[in-house]
Motif scaffolding. Structure first.
Motif, mmCIF file in Angstrom:
data_model
loop_
_atom_site.group_PDB
_atom_site.id
_atom_site.type_symbol
_atom_site.label_atom_id
_atom_site.label_comp_id
_atom_site.label_asym_id
_atom_site.label_seq_id
_atom_site.Cartn_x
_atom_site.Cartn_y
_atom_site.Cartn_z
ATOM 1 N N VAL A 168 0.838 -1.206 0.000
ATOM 2 C CA VAL A 168 0.000 0.000 0.000
ATOM 3 C C VAL A 168 0.870 1.251 0.000
ATOM 4 O O VAL A 168 0.589 2.232 -0.712
ATOM 5 C CB VAL A 168 -0.951 -0.010 1.212
ATOM 6 C CG1 VAL A 168 -1.659 1.336 1.365
ATOM 7 C CG2 VAL A 168 -1.973 -1.133 1.069
ATOM 8 N N GLY A 169 1.954 1.224 0.768
ATOM 9 C CA GLY A 169 2.857 2.366 0.790
ATOM 10 C C GLY A 169 3.481 2.641 -0.563
ATOM 11 O O GLY A 169 3.614 3.790 -0.983
ATOM 12 N N VAL A 170 3.865 1.572 -1.268
ATOM 13 C CA VAL A 170 4.426 1.740 -2.609
ATOM 14 C C VAL A 170 3.384 2.332 -3.552
ATOM 15 O O VAL A 170 3.668 3.230 -4.347
ATOM 16 C CB VAL A 170 4.937 0.380 -3.145
ATOM 17 C CG1 VAL A 170 5.284 0.478 -4.618
ATOM 18 C CG2 VAL A 170 6.148 -0.068 -2.346
ATOM 19 N N TRP A 171 2.160 1.846 -3.452
ATOM 20 C CA TRP A 171 1.096 2.336 -4.332
ATOM 21 C C TRP A 171 0.803 3.817 -4.079
ATOM 22 O O TRP A 171 0.650 4.602 -5.012
ATOM 23 C CB TRP A 171 -0.165 1.503 -4.111
ATOM 24 C CG TRP A 171 -1.355 1.999 -4.872
ATOM 25 C CD1 TRP A 171 -1.574 1.911 -6.220
ATOM 26 C CD2 TRP A 171 -2.482 2.691 -4.317
ATOM 27 N NE1 TRP A 171 -2.779 2.498 -6.544
ATOM 28 C CE2 TRP A 171 -3.362 2.987 -5.397
ATOM 29 C CE3 TRP A 171 -2.850 3.073 -3.029
ATOM 30 C CZ2 TRP A 171 -4.565 3.645 -5.216
ATOM 31 C CZ3 TRP A 171 -4.044 3.728 -2.848
ATOM 32 C CH2 TRP A 171 -4.896 4.014 -3.928
ATOM 33 N N ARG A 172 0.762 4.187 -2.812
ATOM 34 C CA ARG A 172 0.442 5.579 -2.479
ATOM 35 C C ARG A 172 1.544 6.538 -2.915
ATOM 36 O O ARG A 172 1.284 7.715 -3.192
ATOM 37 C CB ARG A 172 0.205 5.724 -0.975
ATOM 38 C CG ARG A 172 -1.099 5.088 -0.500
ATOM 39 C CD ARG A 172 -1.212 5.172 1.014
ATOM 40 N NE ARG A 172 -1.229 6.555 1.471
ATOM 41 C CZ ARG A 172 -2.331 7.297 1.584
ATOM 42 N NH1 ARG A 172 -3.506 6.782 1.269
ATOM 43 N NH2 ARG A 172 -2.267 8.541 2.026
ATOM 44 N N SER A 173 2.783 6.061 -2.941
ATOM 45 C CA SER A 173 3.896 6.944 -3.313
ATOM 46 C C SER A 173 4.235 6.883 -4.792
ATOM 47 O O SER A 173 5.189 7.538 -5.222
ATOM 48 C CB SER A 173 5.139 6.564 -2.496
ATOM 49 O OG SER A 173 5.546 5.236 -2.814
#
Length: 527
Positions: A516-521
């Motif tokens: 999720v962190g990768v997707w958001r960034s």
């Protein structure tokens, strides 16, 4: 002030008849030798296998991932890092399970490619967090996320349909009870996480340019290495209450089923006059259906009476319904006491998944010609020792020793001992027998229960409740291995028995949060 007119542009030159004009296209930048790095990742995947039996270089596991992780870290982008992780995973599966070639033939490369794809997530995580220049924050995240992703991929490929939990990284430490102290708390998954974390820390120490991430990784590595021995020292050993004498029957490589049965009977009869509480035969030690073959049953009843101990025979027979199944059958002088039917069958060895689509594999290998019938539920066998005292055992068959949840269920149901029946004659001269018997040591450490394994052709062995080896009969031996096995107090449960698979669940949550962190960034998300 007047401006000078610009000079006229020169007219295009007309080529002279008989001459040609050569137009040179702009040079394309040379593509990096990406396949060189991918083949390097494929080869690097074989390195960790040397830490498993039979090579047995357990120390190597703590640094064996570093070459592969380095190739993932140095990839030009995340996509290439994931591909290198995929190739690394394929190389690992091909090497760790090379002995399956006689059973599934060309199916092994297919399995390696499919299962190896899971390691692409490891490659992407390593590149995302550890690409230069490395900061202390990303180093700290990597020490948590990379082991979590590794455990999550191991847990995913442990699904029965994908072959089950074989060659888990933590299994390399099966001969080190102090390290297996982690297994009593979080199962084999916690040992795998520790080994992956140390490899990640070593990579950071070797490649970080700044001192802060190096110091942080060095400290974390030392703490993880000390965690297992510290937990082993602080945790009380399982309380012992008595001991039983177990005889493990290993007739050796005998192809004819009736001759194999007779060899097991002779070795059992030779125990007469010796105090024995339980006799365990290997998997497929008889092809007679003991419910419908009175002669074979009478022979086993006589052996139980002569030794004064019940016999757990391995039945591999066609039953009354016309289907073949594998059972662990408890026989006393009075007859069949109870039986357990194998639940988790060996893919391709005992059944072919999607047989209408993959059945052709049976024609080019030793894969199962017909699917065995699985059991429906696990239960303990109600054995007794020679004094008549209850001795409930969790009798599991061959491949089922690979599944932590089955041993844990047996412990929670009240088993005093884990009993495994095995037959690895097809893989007699490979690493498979040694890899297989090592799992019994891990299951013992996880559950706080002694574990024994009787194999038709070796390796037969016994382990105490902390995974320490008590006795062994290798693939070059035959006969009866008699061993005194200390029992733990009834009702004793380890932390892992109580909490179950918390570690892989946490690993999945960390992996999902990182995704999720990768997707958001991602740039697209920001736009």
């Amino acid at each position: 002030m007047s401006r000078r007119p610009a000079p006229p542009s020169p007219a295009p030159r007309t080529p002279h008849p008989g001459h040609s004009v050569h137009r040179h296209a702009p040079e394309r930048p040379r593509r990096p030798h990406r396949y060189r790095a991918r083949f390097g990742a494929l080869a690097a995947g074989a390195v960790p296998v040397l830490a498993f039996p039979a090579p047995g270089q357990a120390w190597l596991a703590w640094i064996a991932l570093v070459p592969g992780l380095l190739l993932m870290q140095r990839a030009p982008d995340g996509r290439e890092a994931a591909v290198r992780g995929w190739w690394f995973g394929a190389g690992f599966i091909l090497t760790a399970m090379y002995w399956l070639i006689p059973s599934i033939g060309p199916g092994l490369p297919v399995l390696a490619v499919l299962v190896g794809a899971l390691q692409g997530a490891v490659g992407y995580a390593v590149h995302r967090l550890l690409h230069p220049p490395l900061t202390a924050r990303r180093a700290l995240l990597a020490l948590v996320v990379v082991p979590a992703v590794w455990v999550a991929t191991e847990y995913a490929r442990s699904w029965h349909a994908l072959g089950g939990p074989w060659a888990l990284l933590g299994a390399t430490q099966w001969q080190h009870p102090a390290i297996l102290g982690l297994a009593s708390a979080g199962g084999i998954w916690l040992v795998s996480a520790a080994v992956a974390a140390v490899n990640t820390g070593v990579l950071i120490v070797l490649t970080a340019a700044q001192w802060r991430p190096r110091a942080l990784a060095a400290l974390a590595t030392v703490l993880v290495l000390a965690a297992g021995p510290l937990l082993f020292a602080l945790r009380d050993a399982p309380a012992r209450t008595g001991a039983v004498t177990v005889a493990l029957i290993q007739p050796g490589v005998v192809e004819d089923p009736q001759a194999r049965f007779e060899a097991g009977a002779r070795d059992t009869a030779a125990l007469g006059g010796h105090p024995v509480d339980l006799v365990v035969w290997g998997e497929s030690s008889t092809t007679a259906d003991l419910d419908r073959d009175p002669a074979a049953l009478d022979r086993l009843r006589g052996l139980a009476a002569a030794t004064g101990a019940p016999v757990i025979a391995g039945e591999d027979a066609r039953k009354a319904d016309g289907r073949i199944s594998k059972d662990a059958v408890l026989v006393s002088p009075a007859g069949v006491v109870d039986r357990y039917r194998k639940i988790r069958l060996v893919p391709f060895g005992e059944y072919i998944p999607l047989r209408p689509l993959l059945g052709w594999i049976a024609g080019v290998s030793r894969a199962a010609g017909e699917n065995r019938a699985p059991g429906t539920a696990f239960h303990l066998l109600p054995a007794t020792d020679r004094t008549g005292a209850p001795l409930p055992v969790g009798a599991l068959i061959c491949f089922e020793s690979a599944f932590p949840d089955m041993a844990r269920t047996a412990a929670r149901d009240g088993a005093r001992m884990l009993v495994y029946q095995s037959s690895t004659s097809t893989f007699q001269d490979t690493w498979a027998p040694e890899q297989h018997v090592s799992l019994a040591a891990i299951r013992a450490a996880e559950t706080g229960r002694p574990a024994v394994q009787a194999s038709l052709t070796g390796v037969s062995a016994a382990f105490d409740a902390q995974g320490r080896e008590l006795a062994r009969l290798g693939t070059d031996g035959t006969g009866a291995l008699t061993v005194r096995v200390p029992l733990t107090e009834p009702g004793t449960l380890t932390w892992y028995d109580r909490v179950g698979d918390v570690v892989p669940a946490a690993a999945l949550l960390v992996t999902a949060a990182a995704a999720v962190g990768v997707w958001r960034s991602s740039p697209r998300r920001r736009r």
